[in-house]
Design an enzyme around this catalytic site. Structure first.
Site, PDB file in Angstrom:
ATOM      1  N   PRO A 131      46.214  -1.571 -19.356  1.00 38.53           N
ATOM      2  CA  PRO A 131      45.316  -2.702 -19.570  1.00 38.53           C
ATOM      3  C   PRO A 131      45.858  -3.765 -20.527  1.00 38.53           C
ATOM      4  O   PRO A 131      46.498  -3.438 -21.528  1.00 38.53           O
ATOM      5  CB  PRO A 131      44.046  -2.058 -20.154  1.00 38.53           C
ATOM      6  CG  PRO A 131      44.454  -0.708 -20.613  1.00 38.53           C
ATOM      7  CD  PRO A 131      45.601  -0.298 -19.743  1.00 38.53           C
ATOM      8  N   ASN A 132      45.597  -4.995 -20.154  1.00 40.66           N
ATOM      9  CA  ASN A 132      45.936  -6.198 -20.937  1.00 40.66           C
ATOM     10  C   ASN A 132      47.418  -6.546 -20.942  1.00 40.66           C
ATOM     11  O   ASN A 132      47.803  -7.570 -21.493  1.00 40.66           O
ATOM     12  CB  ASN A 132      45.420  -6.073 -22.391  1.00 40.66           C
ATOM     13  CG  ASN A 132      43.919  -5.946 -22.447  1.00 40.66           C
ATOM     14  OD1 ASN A 132      43.212  -6.778 -21.886  1.00 40.66           O
ATOM     15  ND2 ASN A 132      43.405  -4.896 -23.059  1.00 40.66           N
ATOM     16  N   ARG A 181      49.034 -13.211 -24.960  1.00 46.28           N
ATOM     17  CA  ARG A 181      48.287 -12.312 -25.833  1.00 46.28           C
ATOM     18  C   ARG A 181      49.044 -12.043 -27.140  1.00 46.28           C
ATOM     19  O   ARG A 181      50.206 -11.633 -27.094  1.00 46.28           O
ATOM     20  CB  ARG A 181      48.157 -11.020 -25.015  1.00 46.28           C
ATOM     21  CG  ARG A 181      47.649  -9.853 -25.729  1.00 46.28           C
ATOM     22  CD  ARG A 181      47.802  -8.601 -24.885  1.00 46.28           C
ATOM     23  NE  ARG A 181      47.157  -7.540 -25.604  1.00 46.28           N
ATOM     24  CZ  ARG A 181      47.462  -6.271 -25.497  1.00 46.28           C
ATOM     25  NH1 ARG A 181      48.391  -5.880 -24.648  1.00 46.28           N
ATOM     26  NH2 ARG A 181      46.841  -5.384 -26.201  1.00 46.28           N
ATOM     27  N   TYR A 239      53.365  -9.034 -29.612  1.00 46.84           N
ATOM     28  CA  TYR A 239      53.976  -8.645 -28.335  1.00 46.84           C
ATOM     29  C   TYR A 239      55.064  -9.611 -27.848  1.00 46.84           C
ATOM     30  O   TYR A 239      55.733  -9.319 -26.861  1.00 46.84           O
ATOM     31  CB  TYR A 239      52.882  -8.481 -27.267  1.00 46.84           C
ATOM     32  CG  TYR A 239      51.864  -7.426 -27.648  1.00 46.84           C
ATOM     33  CD1 TYR A 239      52.240  -6.097 -27.791  1.00 46.84           C
ATOM     34  CD2 TYR A 239      50.531  -7.760 -27.909  1.00 46.84           C
ATOM     35  CE1 TYR A 239      51.323  -5.116 -28.165  1.00 46.84           C
ATOM     36  CE2 TYR A 239      49.608  -6.793 -28.289  1.00 46.84           C
ATOM     37  CZ  TYR A 239      50.011  -5.480 -28.414  1.00 46.84           C
ATOM     38  OH  TYR A 239      49.101  -4.511 -28.790  1.00 46.84           O
ATOM     39  N   ASN A 283      53.625   2.247 -19.653  1.00 46.09           N
ATOM     40  CA  ASN A 283      53.015   1.791 -20.902  1.00 46.09           C
ATOM     41  C   ASN A 283      51.509   1.879 -20.670  1.00 46.09           C
ATOM     42  O   ASN A 283      50.921   0.970 -20.076  1.00 46.09           O
ATOM     43  CB  ASN A 283      53.442   0.361 -21.244  1.00 46.09           C
ATOM     44  CG  ASN A 283      52.860  -0.093 -22.588  1.00 46.09           C
ATOM     45  OD1 ASN A 283      51.969   0.553 -23.138  1.00 46.09           O
ATOM     46  ND2 ASN A 283      53.366  -1.197 -23.103  1.00 46.09           N
ATOM     47  N   ALA A 338      46.292   0.591 -24.352  1.00 46.72           N
ATOM     48  CA  ALA A 338      45.226   1.189 -25.176  1.00 46.72           C
ATOM     49  C   ALA A 338      44.840   2.586 -24.704  1.00 46.72           C
ATOM     50  O   ALA A 338      44.394   3.416 -25.504  1.00 46.72           O
ATOM     51  CB  ALA A 338      44.005   0.271 -25.176  1.00 46.72           C
ATOM     52  N   HIS A 398      45.914   5.951 -26.424  1.00 45.52           N
ATOM     53  CA  HIS A 398      45.223   6.521 -27.582  1.00 45.52           C
ATOM     54  C   HIS A 398      43.936   7.251 -27.217  1.00 45.52           C
ATOM     55  O   HIS A 398      43.334   7.887 -28.059  1.00 45.52           O
ATOM     56  CB  HIS A 398      44.916   5.396 -28.586  1.00 45.52           C
ATOM     57  CG  HIS A 398      46.054   4.435 -28.776  1.00 45.52           C
ATOM     58  ND1 HIS A 398      47.278   4.834 -29.272  1.00 45.52           N
ATOM     59  CD2 HIS A 398      46.192   3.106 -28.473  1.00 45.52           C
ATOM     60  CE1 HIS A 398      48.098   3.779 -29.312  1.00 45.52           C
ATOM     61  NE2 HIS A 398      47.461   2.731 -28.820  1.00 45.52           N
ATOM     62  N   ASP A 444      46.474  14.061 -18.290  1.00 43.17           N
ATOM     63  CA  ASP A 444      46.460  15.152 -17.305  1.00 43.17           C
ATOM     64  C   ASP A 444      47.234  14.768 -16.041  1.00 43.17           C
ATOM     65  O   ASP A 444      47.921  15.610 -15.455  1.00 43.17           O
ATOM     66  CB  ASP A 444      45.023  15.532 -16.931  1.00 43.17           C
ATOM     67  CG  ASP A 444      44.319  16.316 -18.040  1.00 43.17           C
ATOM     68  OD1 ASP A 444      45.000  16.724 -19.009  1.00 43.17           O
ATOM     69  OD2 ASP A 444      43.098  16.522 -17.930  1.00 43.17           O
ATOM     70  N   GLU A 492      57.430   6.940 -21.864  1.00 39.54           N
ATOM     71  CA  GLU A 492      56.382   6.025 -22.336  1.00 39.54           C
ATOM     72  C   GLU A 492      57.014   4.910 -23.171  1.00 39.54           C
ATOM     73  O   GLU A 492      57.878   5.183 -24.009  1.00 39.54           O
ATOM     74  CB  GLU A 492      55.364   6.819 -23.166  1.00 39.54           C
ATOM     75  CG  GLU A 492      54.252   5.948 -23.726  1.00 39.54           C
ATOM     76  CD  GLU A 492      53.071   6.766 -24.247  1.00 39.54           C
ATOM     77  OE1 GLU A 492      52.582   7.658 -23.520  1.00 39.54           O
ATOM     78  OE2 GLU A 492      52.637   6.505 -25.378  1.00 39.54           O
ATOM     79  N   HIS A 510      56.200   1.431 -25.606  1.00 43.07           N
ATOM     80  CA  HIS A 510      55.291   0.519 -26.309  1.00 43.07           C
ATOM     81  C   HIS A 510      56.122  -0.630 -26.852  1.00 43.07           C
ATOM     82  O   HIS A 510      57.165  -0.403 -27.481  1.00 43.07           O
ATOM     83  CB  HIS A 510      54.578   1.222 -27.463  1.00 43.07           C
ATOM     84  CG  HIS A 510      53.649   2.284 -26.990  1.00 43.07           C
ATOM     85  ND1 HIS A 510      52.427   2.008 -26.425  1.00 43.07           N
ATOM     86  CD2 HIS A 510      53.796   3.638 -26.949  1.00 43.07           C
ATOM     87  CE1 HIS A 510      51.855   3.140 -26.067  1.00 43.07           C
ATOM     88  NE2 HIS A 510      52.657   4.146 -26.370  1.00 43.07           N
ATOM     89  N   ARG A 535      51.132   0.441 -37.087  1.00 43.56           N
ATOM     90  CA  ARG A 535      49.954  -0.409 -36.900  1.00 43.56           C
ATOM     91  C   ARG A 535      48.680   0.311 -37.363  1.00 43.56           C
ATOM     92  O   ARG A 535      48.752   1.198 -38.192  1.00 43.56           O
ATOM     93  CB  ARG A 535      49.890  -0.840 -35.424  1.00 43.56           C
ATOM     94  CG  ARG A 535      51.099  -1.695 -35.018  1.00 43.56           C
ATOM     95  CD  ARG A 535      50.983  -2.202 -33.613  1.00 43.56           C
ATOM     96  NE  ARG A 535      49.842  -3.093 -33.459  1.00 43.56           N
ATOM     97  CZ  ARG A 535      49.380  -3.479 -32.269  1.00 43.56           C
ATOM     98  NH1 ARG A 535      49.974  -3.071 -31.154  1.00 43.56           N
ATOM     99  NH2 ARG A 535      48.323  -4.274 -32.191  1.00 43.56           N
ATOM    100  N   ARG A 539      46.015   3.602 -33.559  1.00 42.89           N
ATOM    101  CA  ARG A 539      47.123   3.447 -32.598  1.00 42.89           C
ATOM    102  C   ARG A 539      48.266   4.424 -32.870  1.00 42.89           C
ATOM    103  O   ARG A 539      49.224   4.499 -32.112  1.00 42.89           O
ATOM    104  CB  ARG A 539      47.715   2.037 -32.667  1.00 42.89           C
ATOM    105  CG  ARG A 539      46.797   0.969 -32.147  1.00 42.89           C
ATOM    106  CD  ARG A 539      47.512  -0.369 -32.128  1.00 42.89           C
ATOM    107  NE  ARG A 539      46.558  -1.435 -32.259  1.00 42.89           N
ATOM    108  CZ  ARG A 539      45.870  -1.970 -31.246  1.00 42.89           C
ATOM    109  NH1 ARG A 539      46.069  -1.571 -30.018  1.00 42.89           N
ATOM    110  NH2 ARG A 539      44.994  -2.927 -31.458  1.00 42.89           N
TER     111      ARG A 539
HETATM  112  C1  DQA Z   1      50.835  -1.258 -26.657  1.00 45.85           C
HETATM  113  C2  DQA Z   1      50.222  -0.714 -27.950  1.00 45.85           C
HETATM  114  C3  DQA Z   1      48.768  -0.337 -27.748  1.00 45.85           C
HETATM  115  O1  DQA Z   1      48.203   0.161 -28.948  1.00 45.85           O
HETATM  116  C4  DQA Z   1      47.958  -1.551 -27.306  1.00 45.85           C
HETATM  117  O2  DQA Z   1      46.631  -1.190 -27.037  1.00 45.85           O
HETATM  118  C5  DQA Z   1      48.572  -2.272 -26.154  1.00 45.85           C
HETATM  119  C6  DQA Z   1      50.033  -2.414 -26.105  1.00 45.85           C
HETATM  120  C7  DQA Z   1      52.283  -1.751 -26.873  1.00 45.85           C
HETATM  121  O3  DQA Z   1      52.978  -1.915 -25.871  1.00 45.85           O
HETATM  122  O4  DQA Z   1      52.701  -1.993 -27.999  1.00 45.85           O
HETATM  123  O5  DQA Z   1      47.877  -2.823 -25.332  1.00 45.85           O
HETATM  124  O6  DQA Z   1      50.892  -0.203 -25.715  1.00 45.85           O
END
Ligand code: DQA
Length: 158
Positions: free
Chosen positions: A9-10, A17, A22, A73, A76, A79, A86, A97, A99, A106, A110
């Site tokens: 997400p996002n 953003r 980021y 990735n 959110a 967390h 699963d 993974e 980030h 942070r 997180r």
């Molecule tokens: C993230 C870190 C997460 O805590 C956050 O919610 C994101 C981006 C990162 O790539 O740094 O949306 O996964």
């Protein structure tokens, strides 16, 4: 060999953003760079982004029997999501993974990733370059797996 890149997400908002966290790069640009690395390395690559937990679970499940590795990735959901955790465990595939930010530097909430605990590896805090490092790592892991599967098959044939 096929790698599926799953973005949570996002991450579709990258470039707009919170640039101070980021950076300015858009998700499409990150994917273009990954695509060119994949082409050079003879790897098939697919990209998927969703803001919905269930869709991410579905996409991970679709990788079973179809892909040899996943770069994810979960954003959110890293967390919070037992469902994505699963799904990663059930897939029994190498999963890296990524980030963009250093989640350990942070907010407290997180600093723990439920999903990272079931991944082969984690890369955090090096921005978009983390996806490139994940591609390099995945190439290495998939190569090692292929070699050990071949050796096993040869041993069984004898
Ligand atoms: C993230 C870190 C997460 O805590 C956050 O919610 C994101 C981006 C990162 O790539 O740094 O949306 O996964």
């Amino acid at each position: 060999m096929k790698v599926v890149v799953i973005q949570g997400p996002n991450l579709n908002m990258l470039g707009m953003r919170e640039q101070h966290i980021y950076g300015p790069m858009k998700l499409e640009q990150i994917h273009e760079q990954m695509k060119s690395f994949a082409q050079q390395s003879n790897i098939e690559i697919e990209f998927f982004q969703s803001n919905l937990e269930g869709e991410i679970v579905d996409r991970i499940q679709e990788c079973i029997g179809d892909a040899q590795g996943i770069i994810i990735n979960p954003a959110a959901y890293s967390h919070t999501s037992i469902a994505i955790r699963d799904a990663i465990s059930a897939a029994q595939l190498p999963v890296i993974e990524v980030h963009l930010s250093n989640i350990h530097a942070r907010e407290e909430f997180r600093r723990h990733s439920m999903t990272a605990e079931v991944c082969s590896g984690v890369i955090a805090g090096v921005g978009p370059f983390g996806y490139h490092l994940a591609m390099v790592g995945m190439t290495q892991i998939m190569g090692e797996l292929e070699a050990s599967q071949k050796a096993q098959a040869q041993a069984q044939a004898q």
